[in-house]
Design a protein around this motif. Structure first.
Motif, PDB file in Angstrom:
ATOM      1  N   ILE A   1     164.357 -34.159 -24.703  1.00  0.00           N
ATOM      2  CA  ILE A   1     165.105 -34.655 -25.871  1.00  0.00           C
ATOM      3  C   ILE A   1     164.107 -35.816 -27.176  1.00  0.00           C
ATOM      4  O   ILE A   1     163.978 -36.710 -26.046  1.00  0.00           O
ATOM      5  CB  ILE A   1     166.008 -35.485 -25.328  1.00  0.00           C
ATOM      6  N   GLY A   2     163.756 -35.109 -28.168  1.00  0.00           N
ATOM      7  CA  GLY A   2     163.300 -35.961 -29.318  1.00  0.00           C
ATOM      8  C   GLY A   2     164.366 -36.903 -29.787  1.00  0.00           C
ATOM      9  O   GLY A   2     165.467 -36.787 -30.165  1.00  0.00           O
ATOM     10  N   VAL A   3     164.025 -38.210 -29.470  1.00  0.00           N
ATOM     11  CA  VAL A   3     165.020 -39.286 -29.981  1.00  0.00           C
ATOM     12  C   VAL A   3     163.916 -39.832 -31.532  1.00  0.00           C
ATOM     13  O   VAL A   3     163.034 -40.478 -30.974  1.00  0.00           O
ATOM     14  CB  VAL A   3     165.550 -40.083 -30.013  1.00  0.00           C
ATOM     15  N   GLU A   4     164.691 -40.205 -32.557  1.00  0.00           N
ATOM     16  CA  GLU A   4     163.986 -41.493 -33.673  1.00  0.00           C
ATOM     17  C   GLU A   4     163.788 -42.273 -33.195  1.00  0.00           C
ATOM     18  O   GLU A   4     164.197 -42.877 -32.592  1.00  0.00           O
ATOM     19  CB  GLU A   4     165.062 -40.654 -34.339  1.00  0.00           C
ATOM     20  N   GLU A   5     162.959 -42.763 -33.499  1.00  0.00           N
ATOM     21  CA  GLU A   5     162.052 -44.618 -33.106  1.00  0.00           C
ATOM     22  C   GLU A   5     163.095 -45.517 -32.877  1.00  0.00           C
ATOM     23  O   GLU A   5     163.541 -46.759 -32.178  1.00  0.00           O
ATOM     24  CB  GLU A   5     160.731 -44.243 -33.345  1.00  0.00           C
ATOM     25  N   SER A   6     164.651 -45.246 -34.341  1.00  0.00           N
ATOM     26  CA  SER A   6     164.756 -46.388 -34.657  1.00  0.00           C
ATOM     27  C   SER A   6     166.165 -46.516 -33.876  1.00  0.00           C
ATOM     28  O   SER A   6     167.365 -47.199 -33.588  1.00  0.00           O
ATOM     29  CB  SER A   6     165.776 -46.152 -36.300  1.00  0.00           C
ATOM     30  N   LEU A   7     166.703 -45.651 -32.832  1.00  0.00           N
ATOM     31  CA  LEU A   7     167.573 -44.688 -32.446  1.00  0.00           C
ATOM     32  C   LEU A   7     167.772 -45.323 -31.115  1.00  0.00           C
ATOM     33  O   LEU A   7     167.851 -44.673 -29.917  1.00  0.00           O
ATOM     34  CB  LEU A   7     168.164 -43.632 -32.357  1.00  0.00           C
ATOM     35  N   THR A   8     167.711 -46.434 -30.157  1.00  0.00           N
ATOM     36  CA  THR A   8     167.057 -46.917 -28.904  1.00  0.00           C
ATOM     37  C   THR A   8     168.527 -46.735 -28.464  1.00  0.00           C
ATOM     38  O   THR A   8     168.010 -46.647 -27.186  1.00  0.00           O
ATOM     39  CB  THR A   8     166.402 -48.400 -29.411  1.00  0.00           C
ATOM     40  N   ASN A   9     169.338 -47.115 -28.679  1.00  0.00           N
ATOM     41  CA  ASN A   9     170.683 -47.373 -27.800  1.00  0.00           C
ATOM     42  C   ASN A   9     171.054 -45.758 -27.206  1.00  0.00           C
ATOM     43  O   ASN A   9     171.352 -45.795 -26.063  1.00  0.00           O
ATOM     44  CB  ASN A   9     171.672 -47.888 -28.884  1.00  0.00           C
ATOM     45  N   ILE A  10     170.458 -45.117 -28.740  1.00  0.00           N
ATOM     46  CA  ILE A  10     170.797 -43.136 -28.139  1.00  0.00           C
ATOM     47  C   ILE A  10     169.931 -43.073 -27.516  1.00  0.00           C
ATOM     48  O   ILE A  10     170.034 -42.240 -25.668  1.00  0.00           O
ATOM     49  CB  ILE A  10     170.741 -42.545 -29.505  1.00  0.00           C
ATOM     50  N   GLN A  11     168.069 -43.277 -26.969  1.00  0.00           N
ATOM     51  CA  GLN A  11     167.447 -42.987 -26.415  1.00  0.00           C
ATOM     52  C   GLN A  11     167.594 -43.567 -25.092  1.00  0.00           C
ATOM     53  O   GLN A  11     167.490 -42.391 -23.364  1.00  0.00           O
ATOM     54  CB  GLN A  11     166.375 -44.097 -26.753  1.00  0.00           C
ATOM     55  N   GLU A  12     168.390 -44.988 -24.745  1.00  0.00           N
ATOM     56  CA  GLU A  12     168.373 -45.803 -23.313  1.00  0.00           C
ATOM     57  C   GLU A  12     170.160 -45.438 -22.985  1.00  0.00           C
ATOM     58  O   GLU A  12     169.474 -44.451 -21.638  1.00  0.00           O
ATOM     59  CB  GLU A  12     169.387 -46.600 -23.156  1.00  0.00           C
ATOM     60  N   ALA A  13     170.908 -44.660 -23.347  1.00  0.00           N
ATOM     61  CA  ALA A  13     172.225 -43.845 -23.010  1.00  0.00           C
ATOM     62  C   ALA A  13     171.454 -41.949 -22.454  1.00  0.00           C
ATOM     63  O   ALA A  13     172.538 -41.802 -21.754  1.00  0.00           O
ATOM     64  CB  ALA A  13     172.998 -43.590 -24.490  1.00  0.00           C
ATOM     65  N   LEU A  14     170.815 -41.551 -23.199  1.00  0.00           N
ATOM     66  CA  LEU A  14     169.931 -40.431 -22.655  1.00  0.00           C
ATOM     67  C   LEU A  14     169.219 -40.357 -21.649  1.00  0.00           C
ATOM     68  O   LEU A  14     169.674 -39.231 -20.166  1.00  0.00           O
ATOM     69  CB  LEU A  14     169.082 -39.525 -23.977  1.00  0.00           C
ATOM     70  N   ARG A  15     168.557 -41.723 -21.769  1.00  0.00           N
ATOM     71  CA  ARG A  15     168.028 -41.826 -20.424  1.00  0.00           C
ATOM     72  C   ARG A  15     169.060 -41.872 -18.754  1.00  0.00           C
ATOM     73  O   ARG A  15     168.726 -41.373 -18.163  1.00  0.00           O
ATOM     74  CB  ARG A  15     167.115 -42.957 -20.934  1.00  0.00           C
ATOM     75  N   GLU A  16     169.947 -42.845 -19.197  1.00  0.00           N
ATOM     76  CA  GLU A  16     170.822 -43.087 -17.888  1.00  0.00           C
ATOM     77  C   GLU A  16     171.010 -41.232 -17.712  1.00  0.00           C
ATOM     78  O   GLU A  16     171.840 -42.071 -16.469  1.00  0.00           O
ATOM     79  CB  GLU A  16     171.661 -43.703 -18.896  1.00  0.00           C
ATOM     80  N   LYS A  17     171.722 -40.518 -18.890  1.00  0.00           N
ATOM     81  CA  LYS A  17     172.134 -39.391 -17.482  1.00  0.00           C
ATOM     82  C   LYS A  17     170.980 -38.364 -17.090  1.00  0.00           C
ATOM     83  O   LYS A  17     171.314 -37.370 -16.645  1.00  0.00           O
ATOM     84  CB  LYS A  17     172.767 -38.800 -19.548  1.00  0.00           C
TER      85      LYS A  17
END
Length: 83
Positions: free
Chosen positions: A4-20
């Protein structure tokens, strides 16, 4: 594992996806979006980060106005739909 690619400014979403359990890649430019299953962007740009190359097959999710959990659900829905 889905990438999953996530725009660099969306760190909270990056973390949530990693947790999943997703393999998360930070998107800084269009070239970063190649070979991904899904891309999450803010939608602030009219051309969604310039991702206009028809060779990019990833689903695009606009995270604007959504919580990290809502984005995770949308990513899971998109991935389930293509499997």
């Amino acid at each position: 594992m889905s990438r999953i690619g996530v725009e660099e400014s969306l760190t909270n979403i990056q973390e949530a996806l990693r947790e999943k359990g997703f393999d998360v890649v930070e998107i800084k430019q269009e070239a970063d979006a190649k070979n991904l299953d899904c891309c999450v962007v803010t939608g602030m740009e009219s051309n969604v980060m310039g991702i206009s190359d028809p060779s990019i097959k990833a689903s695009i999710i606009d995270a604007n106005g959504l919580t990290a959990d809502e984005v995770c659900n949308k990513v899971e829905d998109k991935l389930n739909a293509i499997q």
